[in-house]
Design an enzyme around this catalytic site. Sequence first.
Site, PDB file in Angstrom:
ATOM      1  N   TYR A   1       2.208  -4.605   4.107  1.00 31.96           N
ATOM      2  CA  TYR A   1       1.343  -4.027   2.957  1.00 31.96           C
ATOM      3  C   TYR A   1       1.076  -5.057   2.139  1.00 31.96           C
ATOM      4  O   TYR A   1      -0.072  -5.372   1.788  1.00 31.96           O
ATOM      5  CB  TYR A   1       2.065  -2.881   2.415  1.00 31.96           C
ATOM      6  CG  TYR A   1       1.417  -2.156   1.234  1.00 31.96           C
ATOM      7  CD1 TYR A   1       0.100  -1.708   1.398  1.00 31.96           C
ATOM      8  CD2 TYR A   1       1.834  -2.516   0.018  1.00 31.96           C
ATOM      9  CE1 TYR A   1      -0.470  -1.289   0.121  1.00 31.96           C
ATOM     10  CE2 TYR A   1       1.284  -2.150  -1.336  1.00 31.96           C
ATOM     11  CZ  TYR A   1       0.005  -1.499  -0.954  1.00 31.96           C
ATOM     12  OH  TYR A   1      -0.674  -1.100  -1.954  1.00 31.96           O
ATOM     13  N   PRO A  58      -2.836  -3.182  -9.093  1.00 31.86           N
ATOM     14  CA  PRO A  58      -1.746  -2.205  -9.844  1.00 31.86           C
ATOM     15  C   PRO A  58      -0.714  -2.228  -9.365  1.00 31.86           C
ATOM     16  O   PRO A  58      -0.272  -2.741  -8.109  1.00 31.86           O
ATOM     17  CB  PRO A  58      -2.324  -0.838  -9.669  1.00 31.86           C
ATOM     18  CG  PRO A  58      -3.908  -1.003  -9.022  1.00 31.86           C
ATOM     19  CD  PRO A  58      -3.773  -2.584  -8.130  1.00 31.86           C
ATOM     20  N   GLY A 107      -0.277   9.780  -9.325  1.00 28.10           N
ATOM     21  CA  GLY A 107      -1.323  10.279  -9.537  1.00 28.10           C
ATOM     22  C   GLY A 107      -2.315  10.196  -8.324  1.00 28.10           C
ATOM     23  O   GLY A 107      -3.720  10.488  -8.288  1.00 28.10           O
ATOM     24  N   PHE A 143      -0.593   7.906  -2.579  1.00 32.82           N
ATOM     25  CA  PHE A 143      -0.211   6.610  -2.080  1.00 32.82           C
ATOM     26  C   PHE A 143       1.303   6.847  -1.522  1.00 32.82           C
ATOM     27  O   PHE A 143       1.496   6.563  -0.289  1.00 32.82           O
ATOM     28  CB  PHE A 143      -0.049   5.523  -3.056  1.00 32.82           C
ATOM     29  CG  PHE A 143       0.550   4.174  -2.683  1.00 32.82           C
ATOM     30  CD1 PHE A 143      -0.419   3.123  -2.058  1.00 32.82           C
ATOM     31  CD2 PHE A 143       1.849   3.885  -3.061  1.00 32.82           C
ATOM     32  CE1 PHE A 143       0.472   1.836  -1.740  1.00 32.82           C
ATOM     33  CE2 PHE A 143       2.299   2.581  -2.652  1.00 32.82           C
ATOM     34  CZ  PHE A 143       1.457   1.629  -2.008  1.00 32.82           C
TER      35      PHE A 143
HETATM   36  C1  8X3 Z   1       0.996  -0.048  -4.950  1.00 30.63           C
HETATM   37  C2  8X3 Z   1       2.051  -1.047  -5.713  1.00 30.63           C
HETATM   38  O1  8X3 Z   1       4.460  -1.806  -6.169  1.00 30.63           O
HETATM   39  O2  8X3 Z   1       4.190   0.244  -4.866  1.00 30.63           O
HETATM   40  O3  8X3 Z   1       0.265  -1.318  -4.392  1.00 30.63           O
HETATM   41  O4  8X3 Z   1       3.605  -1.864  -3.946  1.00 30.63           O
HETATM   42  S1  8X3 Z   1       3.540  -1.281  -4.889  1.00 30.63           S
END
Ligand code: 8X3
Length: 250
Positions: free
Chosen positions: A149, A179, A184, A187
Amino acid sequence: MNILITGASSGFGRSLALKYAHEWDNLQLYLVARRGEKLQILRNEILTMKKNISVILGTGDVCNKSFIDNFTNNIDVDILVNNAGLARGIESAEKTQFHDWEEMIEVNIKALSYLTHKILPSMVKRKSGHIINIGSIAGTYPYPGGNVYGASKAFVKQFSRNLRADLYDKNIRISNIEPGLCDGSDFSITRFHGDSQKAQNVYANTFPLHADDIANIIFWVSTQPQHININSIEVMPTTQASAGLNVYRI
Ligand code: 8X3
């Protein structure tokens, strides 16, 4: 003004579509996501708020090149927001499923690159346009389980910088928004393969960013005067910081 947002059915994409619709008039909003029902609800919400906005829905998978080709044919996109992206799993690298890695590479790297490649020639021809990529703090700061990721978001960071190198003399702007912890959106539920308890725990007892915060930042980036390019914005909640260096001791 033609604005194309991927991953528009929820999270940053949805908040941003509403923000543009709220702030600007006479828009053509091209909204892409797989979940047609959610897109339809968003479209109705926008059209209830504003009558002078067209909302054109693209229900499909950003990884599907022929879907992207058909949807984007004949659109001169002014602002492209490459928002579609996902994380799968937070296991240590040796415990991950390779298909999770593949999925992140397909969406976060290949689909983002393909759409950018598709849209760019018309921007260059018109000497006008703004591409806003959604990166992540994970593209800069490693963390356990961030493996592919974070690497995919590092691609987004460097791709954005390299696009600047190619396009600075063509009046085209490129921005990378990075971010940190943000609720919200879907994810975490996506990351945990639908385990809502695990997803909720990510945001428990803290004060994360919200999707609307990111939408406001993206809107601000796209409202800067033409001679200003915001290269990148890294944003974390006040309650988050990058980890220090770890040393394993026996
Ligand atoms: C999302 C931020 O810190 O969960 O891209 O990877 S994090």
